[in-house]
Enzyme design. Structure first.
Site, PDB file in Angstrom:
ATOM      1  N   SER A  63       5.089   1.949   1.122  1.00  0.00           N
ATOM      2  CA  SER A  63       5.189   3.378   1.393  1.00  0.00           C
ATOM      3  C   SER A  63       6.559   3.875   0.929  1.00  0.00           C
ATOM      4  O   SER A  63       7.090   3.411  -0.083  1.00  0.00           O
ATOM      5  CB  SER A  63       4.967   3.631   2.893  1.00  0.00           C
ATOM      6  OG  SER A  63       4.909   5.005   3.181  1.00  0.00           O
ATOM      7  N   LYS A  80       2.091   9.147   1.013  1.00  0.00           N
ATOM      8  CA  LYS A  80       2.642   8.013   1.760  1.00  0.00           C
ATOM      9  C   LYS A  80       2.427   8.160   3.266  1.00  0.00           C
ATOM     10  O   LYS A  80       2.267   7.151   3.968  1.00  0.00           O
ATOM     11  CB  LYS A  80       4.124   7.853   1.441  1.00  0.00           C
ATOM     12  CG  LYS A  80       4.411   7.453  -0.005  1.00  0.00           C
ATOM     13  CD  LYS A  80       3.683   6.180  -0.405  1.00  0.00           C
ATOM     14  CE  LYS A  80       4.164   5.654  -1.762  1.00  0.00           C
ATOM     15  NZ  LYS A  80       3.381   4.473  -2.208  1.00  0.00           N
TER      16      LYS A  80
END
Length: 293
Positions: free
Chosen positions: A159, A177
């Site tokens: 992420s 993300k």
């Protein structure tokens, strides 16, 4: 006497972990042909695992798999697939099972990024990043989860820290993300009873990566305006070390977590470029911006 700020060393995982902790294990990694994911794959292979790297550019994958095999003495095979197309990931998982007979670890790392204000971002560009990062993560989980259940394995999702605060020109990546983080949390809850763990790595600005090139305008060693308690940008080794830990038996009770790997930079983060002038006048950062795909 004035003391100099501390500058964190860069350590390799083999200085900390035994070299055979992943003996007989198999890693399935999307985005493994370059950057952070390639670095994580190499570290995991150095500790005994074999690997499959997945991406769209077969030439890059082939070269990367050759390098990884030569550097580690383990087997890495390239498989061409597009994380936006579930059938290609299903085929990649099936080929992995045919070749190795198991999948223990999965890195969901395929990603896309560029700089653009919302006012200049096309709907297609926003959709493309969501499809690669968020939908691509979902598709990867769907394609591999029966096999990861069978080995009581683990997921690591790549992420970022961009969505922890509002980051100008990153609405597409921030949204994507945030979705990745949410998927990992649900996988941890749903699959924990089956013996599967799921965690997120959130690298900070990482030297030597495409993301750093994009965010810094090709100046990968740019440090002006950058503050970090540990004195430097993130290195690929930093992220790889945490991936090794999360897949290792030492992390057997860690799931559903998001681990920033940024040297504490998020606690000090300002804007990567002047604010509000860069938002009021996008032409001042025009070299970084790409409005349409």
């Amino acid at each position: 006497m004035t003391s100099s700020p501390y500058f964190a060393p860069v350590n390799n995982s083999i200085s900390t972990f035994k070299d055979n902790i992943f003996e007989g294990k198999v890693l399935f990694c999307t985005g493994g042909g370059s950057g952070i994911c390639k670095g994580m794959t190499e570290s995991i292979m150095r500790h005994g695992a074999n690997a499959v790297i997945i991406g769209r550019k077969f030439d890059r994958l082939t070269e990367a798999s050759r390098e990884l095999s030569e550097r580690t003495g383990r087997t890495c095979i390239p498989i061409q697939a597009d994380v936006r197309q579930p059938q290609t990931l299903q085929a990649a998982a099936e080929r992995t099972m045919e070749y190795f007979g198991r999948i223990d670890f999965v890195i969901c790392g395929a990603a896309g990024n560029f700089m653009s204000p919302i006012s200049g971002l096309s709907e297609n560009a926003f959709k493309t990043v969501i499809e690669i990062d968020t939908l691509g993560t979902y598709n990867t989980v769907k394609a591999t989860i029966p096999h990861v259940r069978a080995t009581k394995g683990a997921y690591v999702h790549v992420s970022a820290t961009l969505h922890y605060r509002g980051t100008p020109y990153q609405v597409h990546v921030s949204a994507a993300k945030a979705g990745v983080d949410a998927i990992s949390n649900v996988v941890a809850v749903e699959e924990g009873p089956h013996g599967v763990r799921s965690n997120v790595l959130a690298p900070g600005f990482t030297s030597g990566t495409e993301g750093m090139r994009v965010m810094s305008g090709n100046k990968t060693n740019k440090t002006e305006g950058f503050s970090n308690p540990l004195g430097r940008f993130t290195e690929i080794h930093d992220v790889a070390n945490v991936a090794v830990f999360l897949f290792s038996p030492a992390a057997c009770y860690i799931t559903g977590q998001v681990l920033p790997v940024d040297g504490g930079a998020e606690h000090l983060r300002g804007d990567f470029f002047p604010y509000p002038s860069s938002v009021v006048d996008p032409s001042s950062v025009r070299k970084l911006l790409k409005g349409k795909m």
